[in-house]
Design a protein around this motif. Structure first.
Motif, mmCIF file in Angstrom:
data_model
loop_
_atom_site.group_PDB
_atom_site.id
_atom_site.type_symbol
_atom_site.label_atom_id
_atom_site.label_comp_id
_atom_site.label_asym_id
_atom_site.label_seq_id
_atom_site.Cartn_x
_atom_site.Cartn_y
_atom_site.Cartn_z
ATOM 1 N N LYS A 76 -15.842 -22.569 -132.812
ATOM 2 C CA LYS A 76 -14.919 -21.626 -133.442
ATOM 3 C C LYS A 76 -13.964 -21.053 -132.406
ATOM 4 O O LYS A 76 -12.751 -20.967 -132.659
ATOM 5 C CB LYS A 76 -15.693 -20.491 -134.113
ATOM 6 C CG LYS A 76 -14.798 -19.468 -134.749
ATOM 7 C CD LYS A 76 -15.594 -18.305 -135.300
ATOM 8 C CE LYS A 76 -14.658 -17.214 -135.784
ATOM 9 N NZ LYS A 76 -15.365 -16.012 -136.168
ATOM 10 N N VAL A 77 -14.481 -20.682 -131.248
ATOM 11 C CA VAL A 77 -13.630 -20.144 -130.185
ATOM 12 C C VAL A 77 -12.596 -21.191 -129.778
ATOM 13 O O VAL A 77 -11.404 -20.879 -129.612
ATOM 14 C CB VAL A 77 -14.481 -19.705 -128.970
ATOM 15 C CG1 VAL A 77 -13.627 -19.419 -127.763
ATOM 16 C CG2 VAL A 77 -15.325 -18.505 -129.340
ATOM 17 N N PHE A 78 -13.020 -22.444 -129.626
ATOM 18 C CA PHE A 78 -12.100 -23.521 -129.249
ATOM 19 C C PHE A 78 -10.995 -23.671 -130.288
ATOM 20 O O PHE A 78 -9.805 -23.741 -129.955
ATOM 21 C CB PHE A 78 -12.864 -24.837 -129.087
ATOM 22 C CG PHE A 78 -11.960 -26.030 -128.966
ATOM 23 C CD1 PHE A 78 -11.280 -26.281 -127.785
ATOM 24 C CD2 PHE A 78 -11.779 -26.887 -130.039
ATOM 25 C CE1 PHE A 78 -10.437 -27.381 -127.683
ATOM 26 C CE2 PHE A 78 -10.952 -27.979 -129.945
ATOM 27 C CZ PHE A 78 -10.271 -28.223 -128.760
ATOM 28 N N TYR A 79 -11.361 -23.726 -131.556
ATOM 29 C CA TYR A 79 -10.369 -23.950 -132.599
ATOM 30 C C TYR A 79 -9.435 -22.754 -132.783
ATOM 31 O O TYR A 79 -8.254 -22.933 -133.096
ATOM 32 C CB TYR A 79 -11.042 -24.325 -133.917
ATOM 33 C CG TYR A 79 -11.573 -25.731 -133.906
ATOM 34 C CD1 TYR A 79 -10.728 -26.803 -133.671
ATOM 35 C CD2 TYR A 79 -12.914 -25.991 -134.100
ATOM 36 C CE1 TYR A 79 -11.206 -28.095 -133.633
ATOM 37 C CE2 TYR A 79 -13.408 -27.273 -134.069
ATOM 38 C CZ TYR A 79 -12.547 -28.328 -133.837
ATOM 39 O OH TYR A 79 -13.025 -29.603 -133.802
ATOM 40 N N VAL A 80 -9.926 -21.549 -132.583
ATOM 41 C CA VAL A 80 -9.052 -20.371 -132.675
ATOM 42 C C VAL A 80 -8.000 -20.417 -131.579
ATOM 43 O O VAL A 80 -6.806 -20.179 -131.833
ATOM 44 C CB VAL A 80 -9.882 -19.072 -132.612
ATOM 45 C CG1 VAL A 80 -9.008 -17.865 -132.354
ATOM 46 C CG2 VAL A 80 -10.657 -18.890 -133.897
ATOM 47 N N THR A 81 -8.387 -20.737 -130.357
ATOM 48 C CA THR A 81 -7.405 -20.836 -129.266
ATOM 49 C C THR A 81 -6.448 -21.992 -129.506
ATOM 50 O O THR A 81 -5.254 -21.888 -129.201
ATOM 51 C CB THR A 81 -8.096 -21.000 -127.908
ATOM 52 O OG1 THR A 81 -8.950 -22.143 -127.942
ATOM 53 C CG2 THR A 81 -8.900 -19.767 -127.552
ATOM 54 N N GLU A 82 -6.944 -23.093 -130.053
ATOM 55 C CA GLU A 82 -6.083 -24.245 -130.351
ATOM 56 C C GLU A 82 -5.061 -23.884 -131.434
ATOM 57 O O GLU A 82 -3.890 -24.266 -131.343
ATOM 58 C CB GLU A 82 -6.948 -25.424 -130.799
ATOM 59 C CG GLU A 82 -6.249 -26.740 -130.797
ATOM 60 C CD GLU A 82 -5.893 -27.244 -129.416
ATOM 61 O OE1 GLU A 82 -5.004 -28.101 -129.337
ATOM 62 O OE2 GLU A 82 -6.476 -26.788 -128.418
ATOM 63 N N ILE A 83 -5.471 -23.144 -132.449
ATOM 64 C CA ILE A 83 -4.555 -22.717 -133.510
ATOM 65 C C ILE A 83 -3.481 -21.790 -132.943
ATOM 66 O O ILE A 83 -2.296 -21.924 -133.276
ATOM 67 C CB ILE A 83 -5.332 -22.037 -134.658
ATOM 68 C CG1 ILE A 83 -6.110 -23.078 -135.439
ATOM 69 C CG2 ILE A 83 -4.398 -21.269 -135.574
ATOM 70 C CD1 ILE A 83 -7.092 -22.497 -136.446
ATOM 71 N N GLU A 84 -3.877 -20.869 -132.078
ATOM 72 C CA GLU A 84 -2.900 -19.970 -131.464
ATOM 73 C C GLU A 84 -1.883 -20.742 -130.632
ATOM 74 O O GLU A 84 -0.681 -20.457 -130.669
ATOM 75 C CB GLU A 84 -3.611 -18.936 -130.590
ATOM 76 C CG GLU A 84 -4.395 -17.907 -131.372
ATOM 77 C CD GLU A 84 -5.240 -17.018 -130.486
ATOM 78 O OE1 GLU A 84 -5.275 -17.233 -129.251
ATOM 79 O OE2 GLU A 84 -5.875 -16.102 -131.039
ATOM 80 N N ARG A 85 -2.355 -21.745 -129.901
ATOM 81 C CA ARG A 85 -1.456 -22.565 -129.090
ATOM 82 C C ARG A 85 -0.481 -23.337 -129.976
ATOM 83 O O ARG A 85 0.720 -23.414 -129.694
ATOM 84 C CB ARG A 85 -2.267 -23.533 -128.223
ATOM 85 C CG ARG A 85 -1.420 -24.314 -127.226
ATOM 86 C CD ARG A 85 -2.261 -25.290 -126.428
ATOM 87 N NE ARG A 85 -2.832 -26.327 -127.257
ATOM 88 C CZ ARG A 85 -2.163 -27.416 -127.681
ATOM 89 N NH1 ARG A 85 -0.912 -27.583 -127.360
ATOM 90 N NH2 ARG A 85 -2.763 -28.327 -128.415
ATOM 91 N N MET A 86 -0.990 -23.891 -131.075
ATOM 92 C CA MET A 86 -0.126 -24.650 -131.987
ATOM 93 C C MET A 86 0.885 -23.744 -132.680
ATOM 94 O O MET A 86 2.039 -24.140 -132.872
ATOM 95 C CB MET A 86 -0.981 -25.377 -133.027
ATOM 96 C CG MET A 86 -1.845 -26.453 -132.430
ATOM 97 S SD MET A 86 -0.868 -27.694 -131.651
ATOM 98 C CE MET A 86 -0.951 -28.945 -132.889
ATOM 99 N N GLU A 87 0.465 -22.542 -133.077
ATOM 100 C CA GLU A 87 1.403 -21.610 -133.703
ATOM 101 C C GLU A 87 2.517 -21.222 -132.745
ATOM 102 O O GLU A 87 3.686 -21.112 -133.138
ATOM 103 C CB GLU A 87 0.659 -20.366 -134.195
ATOM 104 C CG GLU A 87 -0.163 -20.602 -135.431
ATOM 105 C CD GLU A 87 -0.996 -19.405 -135.829
ATOM 106 O OE1 GLU A 87 -1.107 -18.440 -135.034
ATOM 107 O OE2 GLU A 87 -1.545 -19.424 -136.946
ATOM 108 N N LYS A 88 2.184 -21.030 -131.473
ATOM 109 C CA LYS A 88 3.201 -20.721 -130.470
ATOM 110 C C LYS A 88 4.151 -21.894 -130.306
ATOM 111 O O LYS A 88 5.366 -21.716 -130.226
ATOM 112 C CB LYS A 88 2.536 -20.386 -129.137
ATOM 113 C CG LYS A 88 3.516 -20.000 -128.057
ATOM 114 C CD LYS A 88 2.796 -19.759 -126.749
ATOM 115 C CE LYS A 88 3.733 -19.445 -125.627
ATOM 116 N NZ LYS A 88 4.613 -20.533 -125.253
ATOM 117 N N SER A 89 3.613 -23.099 -130.309
ATOM 118 C CA SER A 89 4.439 -24.292 -130.178
ATOM 119 C C SER A 89 5.385 -24.442 -131.362
ATOM 120 O O SER A 89 6.564 -24.752 -131.201
ATOM 121 C CB SER A 89 3.552 -25.519 -130.055
ATOM 122 O OG SER A 89 4.317 -26.687 -130.032
ATOM 123 N N VAL A 90 4.893 -24.204 -132.568
ATOM 124 C CA VAL A 90 5.730 -24.293 -133.764
ATOM 125 C C VAL A 90 6.816 -23.230 -133.737
ATOM 126 O O VAL A 90 7.981 -23.492 -134.081
ATOM 127 C CB VAL A 90 4.862 -24.177 -135.037
ATOM 128 C CG1 VAL A 90 5.722 -23.950 -136.262
ATOM 129 C CG2 VAL A 90 4.005 -25.409 -135.204
#
Length: 99
Positions: free
Chosen positions: A48-62
């Motif tokens: 869950k921690v991994f996917y939350v950080t990955e989602i934040e990174r993707m949202e920043k990229s978008v």
């Protein structure tokens, strides 16, 4: 010795001991199952921690892609190998040395 036999013959002690053994080893949620559930929970919390950080990174990229045209150009050049007219592209790949 007589006192020990009376304690062992006590029906409440026998029932309590049987209940304890049943709950620890034979019940649906015995100690082994609880340990396995705890390990699975720990593993899932890590994911869950991994996917939350990955989602934040993707949202920043978008967000960067929507607001920054130079970012769009960078992505197009790096990922999709696009180029401008009259422009040459040289791709350099590193090769590992064989022993």
């Amino acid at each position: 010795m007589e006192r020990l036999l009376t304690v062992i013959r006590n029906k409440y002690l026998i029932a309590g001991a049987a209940f304890f053994v049943w709950m620890c080893f034979f019940d649906r949620y015995d100690l082994g199952t609880q340990f396995a559930y705890q390990q699975e929970k720990t593993k899932l919390e890590g994911e869950k921690v991994f996917y939350v950080t990955e989602i934040e990174r993707m949202e920043k990229s978008v967000k960067d892609l929507q607001s920054n045209p130079s970012e769009i150009q960078r992505i197009a050049r790096e990922r999709y190998k696009m180029k401008k007219d009259n422009e040459d592209i040289y791709m350099v790949k590193e090769v590992e040395a064989k022993e």
